[in-house]
Design an enzyme around this catalytic site. Sequence first.
Site, short mmCIF file in Angstrom:
data_model
loop_
_atom_site.label_atom_id
_atom_site.label_comp_id
_atom_site.label_asym_id
_atom_site.label_seq_id
_atom_site.Cartn_x
_atom_site.Cartn_y
_atom_site.Cartn_z
N ASN A 186 0.86 -1.28 0.05
CA ASN A 186 0.01 -0.05 0.21
C ASN A 186 0.74 0.99 -0.07
O ASN A 186 1.33 1.74 1.04
CB ASN A 186 -0.90 0.14 1.24
CG ASN A 186 -1.63 1.16 1.34
OD1 ASN A 186 -1.71 2.15 0.47
ND2 ASN A 186 -2.36 1.44 2.63
N TRP A 187 1.15 1.80 -0.99
CA TRP A 187 1.82 3.08 -1.19
C TRP A 187 1.69 4.17 -0.56
O TRP A 187 2.27 5.08 -0.51
CB TRP A 187 2.37 3.19 -2.72
CG TRP A 187 2.97 2.20 -3.52
CD1 TRP A 187 3.56 0.99 -2.88
CD2 TRP A 187 3.74 2.17 -4.72
NE1 TRP A 187 4.29 0.16 -3.94
CE2 TRP A 187 4.32 1.05 -4.85
CE3 TRP A 187 3.70 3.16 -5.89
CZ2 TRP A 187 4.91 0.63 -6.17
CZ3 TRP A 187 4.01 3.00 -7.18
CH2 TRP A 187 4.86 1.63 -7.29
N LYS A 188 0.11 4.25 -0.49
CA LYS A 188 -0.51 5.34 0.19
C LYS A 188 -0.11 6.67 -0.59
O LYS A 188 0.06 6.39 -2.08
CB LYS A 188 -0.11 5.64 1.53
CG LYS A 188 -0.33 4.48 2.47
CD LYS A 188 0.07 4.50 4.06
CE LYS A 188 -0.22 3.15 4.78
NZ LYS A 188 -0.41 3.43 6.22
N HIS A 234 -9.72 1.50 4.29
CA HIS A 234 -8.22 1.78 5.04
C HIS A 234 -8.75 2.74 6.37
O HIS A 234 -9.59 3.61 6.14
CB HIS A 234 -7.39 2.20 4.05
CG HIS A 234 -6.03 2.16 4.74
ND1 HIS A 234 -5.69 3.05 5.85
CD2 HIS A 234 -5.08 1.35 4.80
CE1 HIS A 234 -4.54 2.64 6.20
NE2 HIS A 234 -4.03 1.75 5.68
N GLU A 248 -7.21 5.11 7.45
CA GLU A 248 -6.92 6.42 7.26
C GLU A 248 -8.24 6.98 6.26
O GLU A 248 -8.39 8.42 6.54
CB GLU A 248 -5.62 6.71 6.35
CG GLU A 248 -4.34 6.26 7.31
CD GLU A 248 -3.23 5.83 6.53
OE1 GLU A 248 -3.11 5.88 5.11
OE2 GLU A 248 -2.48 5.34 7.06
N GLU A 281 -6.02 -4.64 10.52
CA GLU A 281 -5.12 -3.69 10.45
C GLU A 281 -5.24 -2.78 11.78
O GLU A 281 -6.21 -2.01 11.83
CB GLU A 281 -4.91 -2.64 9.54
CG GLU A 281 -4.63 -3.24 8.06
CD GLU A 281 -3.95 -2.25 7.17
OE1 GLU A 281 -2.70 -2.42 6.58
OE2 GLU A 281 -4.62 -1.10 6.81
N GLY A 303 2.08 2.35 10.96
CA GLY A 303 3.09 3.25 10.72
C GLY A 303 3.70 3.69 11.91
O GLY A 303 4.45 4.63 11.85
N SER A 306 2.67 -2.02 10.36
CA SER A 306 4.14 -2.27 10.47
C SER A 306 4.51 -3.57 10.57
O SER A 306 5.66 -4.14 11.18
CB SER A 306 4.61 -1.71 12.02
OG SER A 306 4.23 -0.28 12.41
N GLY A 342 2.52 -1.04 4.31
CA GLY A 342 2.56 0.34 4.17
C GLY A 342 4.10 0.45 3.84
O GLY A 342 4.73 0.45 2.66
N GLY A 343 4.65 1.22 4.84
CA GLY A 343 6.11 1.83 4.72
C GLY A 343 7.03 0.73 4.01
O GLY A 343 7.94 1.23 3.32
P1 PGA Z 1 2.48 0.32 7.67
O1 PGA Z 1 0.92 0.60 7.04
O2 PGA Z 1 3.11 -1.00 6.99
O3 PGA Z 1 3.18 1.38 7.22
O4 PGA Z 1 2.10 0.20 9.08
C1 PGA Z 1 0.15 -0.49 6.71
C2 PGA Z 1 -1.12 0.13 6.00
O5 PGA Z 1 -1.55 0.95 6.42
O6 PGA Z 1 -1.68 -0.57 5.06
#
Ligand code: PGA
Length: 249
Positions: free
Chosen positions: A8-10, A95, A97, A166, A172, A210, A231-232
């Site tokens: 997930n590149w966000k 998600h 967010e 999640e 994050g 994470s 994500g990251g």
């Molecule tokens: P993260 O994000 O791996 O940076 O914690 C995961 C996500 O939000 O899908």
Amino acid sequence: MKKLIAGNWKMNGSLAANEALLREIAAGLSAQPACAIAVCVPAPYLAQVQALVAGMPAVALGAQDVSSHASGAFTGELSASMLREFGCRYVIVGHSERRQYHGETDTLVADKAKAALAAGVTPIVCVGETLAEREAGQTEQVVKRQLAAVIHTNGHCISEIVVAYEPVWAIGTGKTATPEEAQAVHAVLRTQLKAATDQAARVKILYGGSMNAANASSLLAQADIDGGLIGGASLKAPDFLKIIAAAPV
Ligand code: PGA
């Protein structure tokens, strides 16, 4: 079941960075990886990444959000059929967010999943509790409520979705649920899916929050953890490749 490792590149990337990242991933991937792989990219880059992954048969394309509507006067929104036209196999819906910053409700998320399925795009439906909810002992209740809305709206099609657990406090933050904590929630979700469909065993339930090169193998070894939403660590080719390599067959 084959695991799914989805990046997930966000809201990250650029034409140059996307190309460099995917070229590095392509160079490091084995010819037939043991798991399924996807990258969920910002919408303006769908065409670019569609072209880049055309030469990477193991890597599927995904988007990060979709409208619940099929077409019409919805300025700024993207329909599932548009995503499909650009080769999207997956779309992330709900998600945290989007729930947090865009006020997405359980009902809206369920409708988005339905719109995706109708267009032949697999929704990756995110569920997860906040830190306050976990500390109040409400984890199970929250994730069940979030998934129940999607089950209610999607009926027997529920076996076609992917679920991503999640925990919001792990996204994050560098704090990961322990493999046991994650497995316990995944087992709850699996039981809930079983009550809704006799195909529950083939619904992938991903863990996200994470996940990284160091903790992926212990999380992916759990019975009900069928992959990861990353994500990251998906923005760094060596880390993403290590997570892919950690996925058991
Ligand atoms: P993260 O994000 O791996 O940076 O914690 C995961 C996500 O939000 O899908």
